[in-house]
Design an enzyme around this catalytic site. Sequence first.
Site, PDB file in Angstrom:
ATOM      1  N   SER A 233      -9.777   1.725   2.920  1.00  0.00           N
ATOM      2  CA  SER A 233      -8.852   2.276   1.782  1.00  0.00           C
ATOM      3  C   SER A 233      -7.761   1.500   1.155  1.00  0.00           C
ATOM      4  CB  SER A 233      -8.174   3.752   2.682  1.00  0.00           C
ATOM      5  OG  SER A 233      -7.195   3.052   3.654  1.00  0.00           O
TER       6      SER A 233
ATOM      7  N   LYS B  27       0.722  -0.997  -0.051  1.00  0.00           N
ATOM      8  CA  LYS B  27       0.019   0.003  -0.088  1.00  0.00           C
ATOM      9  C   LYS B  27       0.849   1.197  -0.090  1.00  0.00           C
ATOM     10  CE  LYS B  27      -4.006   2.044   2.547  1.00  0.00           C
ATOM     11  NZ  LYS B  27      -4.936   1.740   3.896  1.00  0.00           N
TER      12      LYS B  27
ATOM     13  N   SER C 206      -9.882  -0.775   6.849  1.00  0.00           N
ATOM     14  CA  SER C 206      -9.386  -0.557   5.647  1.00  0.00           C
ATOM     15  C   SER C 206      -8.617  -1.719   4.967  1.00  0.00           C
ATOM     16  CB  SER C 206      -8.346   0.576   5.998  1.00  0.00           C
ATOM     17  OG  SER C 206      -9.021   1.768   5.769  1.00  0.00           O
TER      18      SER C 206
END
Lengths: 425, 92
Positions: A104, A29, A128
């Site tokens: 997210s 990420k 997330s």
Amino acid sequence: MTAYNGYVTDETIEGAEDGPLADTTVAVKDNISTEGVRTTCGSAMLSDYVPPYDATVVQRLKDAGATIPGKTNMDEFGMGTTTETSAFGPVENPVAEGRVPGGSSGGSAAVVAAGDADLALGSDTGGSIRCPAAFCGVVGIKPTYGLVSRYGLVAYANSLEQIGPIAPTVEDAAELLDVIAGPDEHDATTQEAPEADGSYAAAADGDVDGLSIGVPTELLDGADQEVVETFWTALDDLEAQGASYHEVDLPSVEHAVEAYYVIAMSEASSNLARFDGVRYGQSGGYDGNWNDSFANAREEGFGEEVKRRVLLGTYALSAGYHDKYYKKAQDARAWVKQDFDEALDDADVLASPTMPVPPMKRGESLDDPLTMYLADANTTPVNLANLPAISVPAGETDDGLPVGLQLVGPAFGEREIIRAGSALA
Amino acid sequence: MSDPAVDPEEVRHVADLARVDLADDEIERFTEQFGDILDAFEALDDVPETEREADLSNVMRPDEIRESLSQEDALQNASDTEEGQFKGPKVS
């Protein structure tokens, strides 16, 4: 790059030649620092930022022989439930056309679901990792707070967030957790997990005979009917394999999502104060004084959701409102912890749908932030209580949309949720 | 609701405290949204006062000089530097 916009940067980082993750690709990420490879947090503010050091988890991936194929797209600074707030464009759900991948860590879940990476790392502040895992039909683990180092994770809400694995199967996710877990001298909030036999991967043996599952009824109320039906079918499956379940009452969770947002926004307003455009990030120019320059950099560099949360956090902490919002949210957090501890005295794990709804259509939730915040009702209590949780695929709706099942364990009870989850995926 | 709805002046004030410039259309949108969101946060009024766990302890390490980023590395992302230091706008 991918058709569904899963990567922000697709620069390859090679790991050591040998190790448990040799020949394995692990996407990372884009809020996790990679030395020499830009790390944007999905923000225009950091579009050119190149960290001079690796996050601890990245160092551990390299030592384990993993190849990092790129940095994955995400909601800006981790603020979102759909991966539509990235400055680098929204991500599409690769297994549900026209739908969001969840957020997210939407890019991380999407590249795993599409087979463009074997595994991925996400970060979970209020769900997330679990949300996009559920929406993309893969597995995600949010570890116990303190199990995985946050050194090199660009902070959004420190007291809530953890880095964790996303993978096609529970066993694969557990193998990645084995590599990244453990104390780190660079992060004083990490600690040694209590003595337990064997690796996390070894716990993925699918043995749920005698497992006691608590089902918090509050987390089923108001959920989409097809999601609830899929959830109960999965629980029947676990029961057929020897588990038993009983309903539990968790009155505190009714207030958890509000408490979560007050705390997360408050921490965000403080954490994001570092982006002044002087040491790194978009410069606000040199006309006028520092305040003008700072406010200018932040107007141009931050997207709307980030500004919304920074302002609401500033509001919640400001004179006259601190007791009304922030202090009450801390009370709610303590209450949630107590509730979970009591429920886990009488159950090995707690089960609920990961998300109360199937993946939303793209663009649907952006106009109404409150609706988006309320979608996090089932995942945020876990972060407030600092507990571990896993999302595993539970099945699909009639339209073929993925539904995730969440299992919550006691602190450092990763092996329990991995064992239980591995009976399903 | 006990409090009046949020007005544009209040949003401007908070944006000023947070050092974020806002466009006029953002102020309009935020004013409406903040009313709804803060209304939802009012649910916290129903939370009972709860005793918080007090088992926290400081984790300290010896205060020793350790390896750190080089000055060059630390400055590499700055938009402007001078003689090995960050250069920024005047403070007031």
